[in-house]
Design a protein around this motif. Structure first.
Motif, mmCIF file in Angstrom:
data_model
loop_
_atom_site.group_PDB
_atom_site.id
_atom_site.type_symbol
_atom_site.label_atom_id
_atom_site.label_comp_id
_atom_site.label_asym_id
_atom_site.label_seq_id
_atom_site.Cartn_x
_atom_site.Cartn_y
_atom_site.Cartn_z
ATOM 1 N N ALA A 193 1.010 -1.858 11.115
ATOM 2 C CA ALA A 193 -0.253 -2.505 10.753
ATOM 3 C C ALA A 193 0.057 -3.735 9.913
ATOM 4 N N VAL A 238 7.914 -1.806 -2.032
ATOM 5 C CA VAL A 238 7.396 -0.592 -1.408
ATOM 6 C C VAL A 238 6.243 -0.116 -2.283
ATOM 7 N N ALA A 239 5.025 -0.219 -1.745
ATOM 8 C CA ALA A 239 3.823 0.108 -2.519
ATOM 9 C C ALA A 239 3.417 1.566 -2.366
ATOM 10 N N ARG A 268 4.175 5.488 0.221
ATOM 11 C CA ARG A 268 4.676 6.207 1.405
ATOM 12 C C ARG A 268 3.725 7.358 1.685
ATOM 13 N N LEU A 321 4.831 6.728 7.222
ATOM 14 C CA LEU A 321 4.341 5.366 7.019
ATOM 15 C C LEU A 321 4.776 4.840 5.655
ATOM 16 N N ILE A 322 5.109 3.559 5.634
ATOM 17 C CA ILE A 322 5.552 2.912 4.401
ATOM 18 C C ILE A 322 4.746 1.626 4.236
ATOM 19 N N LYS A 323 4.017 1.521 3.126
ATOM 20 C CA LYS A 323 3.244 0.309 2.862
ATOM 21 C C LYS A 323 4.105 -0.662 2.058
ATOM 22 N N ILE A 324 4.131 -1.907 2.543
ATOM 23 C CA ILE A 324 4.891 -2.980 1.912
ATOM 24 C C ILE A 324 3.897 -4.043 1.436
ATOM 25 N N GLU A 325 4.068 -4.485 0.198
ATOM 26 C CA GLU A 325 3.291 -5.596 -0.331
ATOM 27 C C GLU A 325 4.260 -6.668 -0.783
ATOM 28 N N SER A 385 0.076 -7.634 2.806
ATOM 29 C CA SER A 385 0.657 -6.304 2.963
ATOM 30 C C SER A 385 0.805 -5.961 4.439
ATOM 31 N N LEU A 386 1.677 -5.010 4.696
ATOM 32 C CA LEU A 386 1.869 -4.488 6.041
ATOM 33 C C LEU A 386 2.342 -3.057 5.937
ATOM 34 N N THR A 387 2.234 -2.352 7.032
ATOM 35 C CA THR A 387 2.671 -0.961 7.084
ATOM 36 C C THR A 387 3.776 -0.820 8.113
#
Length: 140
Positions: free
Chosen positions: A86, A108-109, A111, A115-119, A133-135
């Protein structure tokens, strides 16, 4: 194995050229110099080359993938294989051009399951050109 080889990407899609800093599982700063000969400048735009927004997102995704999944020094475990699941939201307050140094800072915002959310953000010679941000999700 050099840390950058934890990325499954190969040139020309391996956008990260240098890892400036990494906190395994937490954050990473990656860098590349946007060269006039880079594939993404062909036709975007001929008289005034601009790094496409999708390239800035991919640079942040690759940097975030290293933060989230690169094996620490001495580990024999293979890196996790991740894909973008995403995107967004993102903002692009300025443009980046040829000859500029792009620096992506990914954190890494969170988990949840696989899924791992990145900002993070991308700067061009110190000016913010992308933030968002992306996932990422595990492959397989």
């Amino acid at each position: 194995m050099p840390l950058i080889d934890a990325l499954p990407h190969q040139p020309p899609m391996r956008l990260v050229e240098e890892i400036v800093d990494i906190q395994y599982g937490e954050s990473c700063t990656g860098r590349r110099v946007a060269k006039a000969s880079d594939f993404y400048f062909q036709g975007h735009f001929p008289d005034q080359p601009v790094v496409p927004a999708v390239i800035l997102i991919e640079l942040l995704a690759q940097t975030g993938g290293l933060a989230a999944a690169a094996p620490p020094p001495g580990s024999t475990a293979p890196p996790l294989q991740l894909r973008v699941a995403a995107v967004g939201p993102f903002k692009f307050p300025a443009a980046a051009g040829a000859g500029q140094t792009l620096e992506a800072v990914a954190n890494v915002a969170g988990r949840m399951g696989g899924l791992i959310k990145i900002e993070g953000s991308v700067t061009a010679d110190g000016v913010i050109v992308a933030t968002g941000s992306l996932t990422l999700a595990g492959v397989g």
